[in-house]
Design a protein around this motif. Structure first.
Motif, mmCIF file in Angstrom:
data_model
loop_
_atom_site.group_PDB
_atom_site.id
_atom_site.type_symbol
_atom_site.label_atom_id
_atom_site.label_comp_id
_atom_site.label_asym_id
_atom_site.label_seq_id
_atom_site.Cartn_x
_atom_site.Cartn_y
_atom_site.Cartn_z
ATOM 1 N N ARG A 1 38.943 -2.183 -51.858
ATOM 2 C CA ARG A 1 37.854 -1.648 -52.680
ATOM 3 C C ARG A 1 36.496 -2.109 -52.171
ATOM 4 N N LEU A 2 36.404 -3.378 -51.804
ATOM 5 C CA LEU A 2 35.123 -3.943 -51.392
ATOM 6 C C LEU A 2 34.593 -3.312 -50.111
ATOM 7 N N VAL A 3 35.458 -3.123 -49.111
ATOM 8 C CA VAL A 3 34.959 -2.524 -47.866
ATOM 9 C C VAL A 3 34.592 -1.061 -48.081
ATOM 10 N N GLY A 4 35.221 -0.431 -49.081
ATOM 11 C CA GLY A 4 34.865 0.945 -49.393
ATOM 12 C C GLY A 4 33.489 1.072 -50.011
ATOM 13 N N GLU A 5 32.921 -0.038 -50.490
ATOM 14 C CA GLU A 5 31.580 -0.033 -51.084
ATOM 15 C C GLU A 5 30.492 -0.289 -50.052
ATOM 16 N N ARG A 6 30.849 -0.327 -48.769
ATOM 17 C CA ARG A 6 29.917 -0.517 -47.664
ATOM 18 C C ARG A 6 29.069 -1.776 -47.828
ATOM 19 N N PRO A 7 29.702 -2.945 -47.879
ATOM 20 C CA PRO A 7 28.914 -4.173 -48.024
ATOM 21 C C PRO A 7 28.047 -4.389 -46.788
ATOM 22 N N PRO A 8 26.874 -4.978 -46.953
ATOM 23 C CA PRO A 8 26.034 -5.274 -45.785
ATOM 24 C C PRO A 8 26.703 -6.302 -44.880
ATOM 25 N N ALA A 9 26.153 -6.462 -43.701
ATOM 26 C CA ALA A 9 26.791 -7.304 -42.682
ATOM 27 C C ALA A 9 27.102 -8.723 -43.158
ATOM 28 N N PRO A 10 26.183 -9.435 -43.835
ATOM 29 C CA PRO A 10 26.506 -10.810 -44.252
ATOM 30 C C PRO A 10 27.719 -10.879 -45.184
ATOM 31 N N LEU A 11 27.786 -9.976 -46.167
ATOM 32 C CA LEU A 11 28.907 -9.984 -47.109
ATOM 33 C C LEU A 11 30.206 -9.548 -46.442
#
Length: 483
Positions: free
Chosen positions: A147-157
């Motif tokens: 789910r988290l990677v599907g939310e396009r987290p910025p590079a640091p996260l």
């Protein structure tokens, strides 16, 4: 004890005094405590880790949490539950632990969130690694990671999430479909990465974050080989998109070094012969791959770029090659100024110029920049510069030999490289013959096909092939003569 510690860390006492008292609080973790006392200490330390206003308070939170969790493992297992972790990951305070959040919510993983949440979760997993309850947390994180990677987290996260997943591979999505979906989403996330600064330290940090993410993909591809090809198809779909509202990040270049080189022939062959891949999409993909030459740590980018150029020539997609060469040749030349990407840029530049043999147009785009580059490299006196200049000189001599009708244009270049080794005529001819897109006749037929349309007069002009301008003018004059 928790009230004493809470008052202490926010007090105005000297830092040295605070450290002494904190040490005693940590040592007291060995003494028996009731369940409520343990939960109070866990709640306070969690709040300090996630919401501490300064490094000292966050460090105290980590020290206290680790000490009390190790000596009161059962109580920590009851505190660090699935509900707590889920609440943190979804950016809300735990519903059953109001004391944890005080008046403000614990940061989670949403817009503007803090990677400290992942630090905290990873610390909790490490403390519970031998407890049965950790299996439930692994199962939760398998779902949440997707789910988290599907939310396009910025590079640091994203980098911090990948570090956690790399340290605890049990948290990676299991099964072919979830693993494949995770890889594809991770590729899409990288496509959205953007650096947040321009200073060297900020760029180095950004590159390290991208490397962390791409390294996790590499490990998944090795463990689950079936995920590699669909991931690459996703990558091509992104870079071949003609949607002008989105420009994929050059950070995608970090993935190239993890693709087995033995796949080049199969992948390039399938791409260049796929009837569903339109010329506009292929042009866009090739342009973006050439842009990847600016990525400092990517290996083999030039190998893939040259392979795609050769693949397009093999299927006589000369229009794409002409358009891309003329559009990108100056950018590739400018990459020669940067040491980290210079070898790859020179390899691509050489291939583009030597294969573009029907016209001097591409070469003449870089001619104005040659003298300045040569003089700069002569002045720095480095051994690597001397080697580079010899390679560049050979390339320049080949091009000037092939398009020998412009002596005045080439005079400054000849003066700048006069003390560098010059290949003999036999070698120059061999290099040129080996580098052409295909046989000259077939190449010219395809290259010129896009110019064959007639104007409203019913006449078609003649294309200058590099050394035919005088002949063209004479033929046109004779054609137009009335007597």
């Amino acid at each position: 004890m928790d009230k004493i510690l809470e008052g202490l860390v926010s007090s105005s006492h000297p830092l040295q005094v605070k450290r002494v008292i904190v040490r005693r609080v940590v040592e007291s973790a060995e003494t028996p405590l009731s369940g409520p006392q343990c939960r109070a200490m866990f709640a306070l330390s969690t709040r300090l880790i996630l919401q501490g206003p300064d490094p000292f308070q966050r460090q105290v939170g980590r020290q206290v949490l680790e000490a009390y969790a190790r000596h009161h493992r059962d109580d920590f297992e009851a505190f660090f539950t699935r509900d707590l972790v889920l609440a943190l990951l979804q950016g809300r305070g735990p519903a059953s632990a109001a004391s944890l959040t005080s008046a403000s919510p614990v940061p989670g993983l949403g817009p503007g969130l803090d990677p400290a949440v992942l630090d905290y979760i990873q610390a909790g997993l490490r403390l519970l690694i031998s407890c049965p309850a950790v299996l439930e947390l692994f199962a939760l994180l398998q779902e949440e990671a997707l789910r988290l990677v599907g939310e396009r987290p910025p590079a640091p996260l994203c980098a911090r999430l990948c570090q956690l997943l790399g340290d605890f591979p049990q948290c990676l999505p299991r099964g072919r479909k979830p693993a494949l979906a995770f890889c594809q989403q991770l590729v899409r996330s990288i496509a959205h990465f953007q650096t947040q600064g321009t200073r060297e330290a900020e760029l180095r940090l950004y590159v390290s974050q991208v490397t962390q993410v791409s390294s996790l993909l590499r490990s998944i591809w090795k463990a689950e080989p079936d995920t590699l090809l669909p991931s690459l198809q996703e990558l091509f779909a992104i870079i071949s998109s003609t949607d002008t509202s989105f420009e994929p990040s050059v950070a995608l270049a970090s993935l190239v070094q993890h693709i087995p080189l033995q796949m080049i022939t199969v992948l390039i062959g399938s791409l260049t012969t796929d009837p569903n891949v339109k010329d506009a999409s292929m042009t866009q993909a090739l342009c973006r791959m050439i842009d990847w030459l600016s990525w400092p740590l990517a290996q083999h980018v030039e190998t893939w770029v040259i392979a795609l150029l050769k693949g397009l020539a093999a299927v006589q997609k000369f229009t794409i090659l002409i358009d891309v060469t003329l559009l990108k040749i100056e950018l590739v030349f400018n990459r020669l100024w940067f040491p980290l990407v210079r070898p790859g840029a020179l390899a691509v530049l050489s291939h583009m110029l030597l294969s573009f043999q029907h016209s001097p147009e591409a070469f003449h785009l870089v001619v104005p920049h040659v003298v300045k580059l040569v003089k700069s490299f002569k002045n720095n006196g480095l051994p690597s510069s001397a080697t580079f200049l010899e390679q560049l000189s050979e390339l320049i001599h080949c091009m000037m030999y092939h398009y020998s009708g412009f002596p005045e244009l080439y005079e400054p270049i000849l003066e700048a490289i006069k003390d560098l080794p010059k290949p003999n005529e036999e070698k120059i001819k061999m290099i040129l013959n080996q580098s052409a897109w295909t046989s000259q006749s077939n190449s010219l037929q395809s290259c010129l096909s896009r110019f064959s349309g007639k104007s409203e007069t019913g006449k078609t002009g003649l294309i200058n092939l590099g050394n035919t301008c005088y002949m063209n003018s004479v033929i046109q004059a004779l054609f137009m003569a009335t007597e």
